[in-house]
Design a protein around this motif. Structure first.
Motif, PDB file in Angstrom:
ATOM      1  N   ALA A  64      45.452  40.789  33.687  1.00  0.00           N
ATOM      2  CA  ALA A  64      44.468  41.407  34.809  1.00  0.00           C
ATOM      3  C   ALA A  64      43.521  42.332  34.050  1.00  0.00           C
ATOM      4  CB  ALA A  64      45.390  42.261  35.716  1.00  0.00           C
ATOM      5  N   GLU A  65      43.825  42.769  32.900  1.00  0.00           N
ATOM      6  CA  GLU A  65      42.551  43.793  32.544  1.00  0.00           C
ATOM      7  C   GLU A  65      41.357  42.771  32.026  1.00  0.00           C
ATOM      8  OE1 GLU A  65      42.055  46.970  32.424  1.00  0.00           O
ATOM      9  OE2 GLU A  65      43.566  46.935  33.711  1.00  0.00           O
ATOM     10  N   GLU A  66      41.867  41.722  31.164  1.00  0.00           N
ATOM     11  CA  GLU A  66      40.874  40.832  30.810  1.00  0.00           C
ATOM     12  C   GLU A  66      39.864  40.204  32.082  1.00  0.00           C
ATOM     13  OE1 GLU A  66      42.845  38.705  26.831  1.00  0.00           O
ATOM     14  OE2 GLU A  66      43.935  38.362  28.987  1.00  0.00           O
ATOM     15  N   ILE A  67      40.715  39.935  33.157  1.00  0.00           N
ATOM     16  CA  ILE A  67      39.968  39.367  34.344  1.00  0.00           C
ATOM     17  C   ILE A  67      39.007  40.591  34.884  1.00  0.00           C
ATOM     18  CG2 ILE A  67      40.040  38.414  36.600  1.00  0.00           C
ATOM     19  CD1 ILE A  67      42.856  37.400  35.570  1.00  0.00           C
ATOM     20  N   ARG A  68      39.441  41.710  34.997  1.00  0.00           N
ATOM     21  CA  ARG A  68      38.859  42.903  35.313  1.00  0.00           C
ATOM     22  C   ARG A  68      37.367  43.123  34.583  1.00  0.00           C
ATOM     23  NH1 ARG A  68      42.762  45.768  35.735  1.00  0.00           N
ATOM     24  NH2 ARG A  68      43.283  45.655  38.118  1.00  0.00           N
ATOM     25  N   ARG A  69      37.436  42.775  33.226  1.00  0.00           N
ATOM     26  CA  ARG A  69      36.153  42.728  32.477  1.00  0.00           C
ATOM     27  C   ARG A  69      35.013  41.976  33.111  1.00  0.00           C
ATOM     28  NH1 ARG A  69      36.832  41.101  26.472  1.00  0.00           N
ATOM     29  NH2 ARG A  69      34.665  41.247  26.690  1.00  0.00           N
TER      30      ARG A  69
END
Length: 276
Positions: free
Chosen positions: A223-228
């Motif tokens: 999720a954090e990588e996608i949020r970037r």
């Protein structure tokens, strides 16, 4: 292997394509046996893949209608794939007859069929280009003809970024596209992830291995990588969530929602952001 009459000349029909595999998952007819074989192998590990793709399409249609409701009637759909029922221009132009859509894909079959489907359709265009080269997209004549980049555009990156490895610099590609868009533009995005899949990561990785074997690596980001990818955008409510959880249709309509969905539909993430 006999070449179907609809297959554009010059393409290698012995090599699987992610857009044609996607077409197979959705029940389409523009795929080759090599694509079907790869899809069936992937489904041995993750049998709910067709349901994931259906949830992806349903989210896309809801997001397009949201864009129009927000006054955004220009759409740049990158990695658009092979046309099937409920395409972006059909949804957008039903909501706003003045909506304009440009489809972008690097698969010759997807491009050829988009051109055939759109023949005679006003306010639409098709570009043969690759997300890895954003400038080729931004400078394409079809984009200049159909879209006014000084006004808000909905940039659609639906089920495409997970086919770019980190070496392809996907964050830089999205940033370059973002910087070319006017304030008020939207980013509409879905991305595969191990999060939400009703399987162990070990079991689901069998599907990832199939895509790697056909030289179309599937990159599962968290999720954090996608949020970037939303850097420079304000993510709208309800945020980065599973596809059925993004503004579900609560009227009992065909777009579905979080209630009574197949567990596979909750695989991966979807979100919409607005450029300030």
């Amino acid at each position: 292997m006999e070449r179907p009459s609809w297959a554009p000349p010059g393409i290698d029909i012995s090599v699987p394509s992610v857009s044609r595999i996607y077409d197979y998952y959705l029940g389409g007819s523009h795929n080759f046996e090599v694509d079907r074989q790869a899809a069936r192998r992937a489904m041995e590990f993750m049998p709910g893949l067709p349901k994931i793709m259906q949830a992806n399409r349903a989210f896309m249609r809801r997001a397009v209608r949201h864009a129009v409701d927000e006054g955004v009637t220009q759409f740049l759909d990158i990695g658009s794939g092979i046309p099937t029922f409920g395409n972006v221009h059909e949804i957008a132009q039903a909501a706003s007859p003045e909506a304009r859509v440009v489809y972008v894909d690097h698969d010759p079959v997807a491009v050829a069929h988009s051109q055939a489907v759109l023949a005679g359709t006003e306010r639409t265009g098709v570009v043969a280009a690759d997300l890895r080269k954003p400038q080729d997209i931004l400078t394409a004549p079809e984009v200049a003809r159909e879209l006014d980049l000084s006004r808000p555009v909905a940039l659609m990156l639906v089920a495409v970024l997970h086919f770019l490895e980190d070496a392809d610099e996907p964050y830089a590609a999205v940033a370059q596209l973002r910087d070319a868009l006017a304030p008020g533009s939207l980013l509409i995005l879905t991305h595969a992830s191990y999060e939400g899949i009703p399987l162990s990561q070990e079991a689901a990785s069998g599907t990832v291995d199939v895509y790697r074997e056909i030289r179309n690596p599937l990159v599962m980001r968290d999720a954090e990588e996608i949020r970037r990818f939303f850097d420079g955008f304000d993510v709208v409510e309800p945020g980065l969530v599973s596809m059925p959880d993004w503004r579900p249709d609560t009227t009992g309509g065909p777009e579905g929602g979080a209630v009574d969905e197949d567990p596979y539909a909750f695989s991966g993430f979807a979100g919409v952001g607005r450029k300030a």
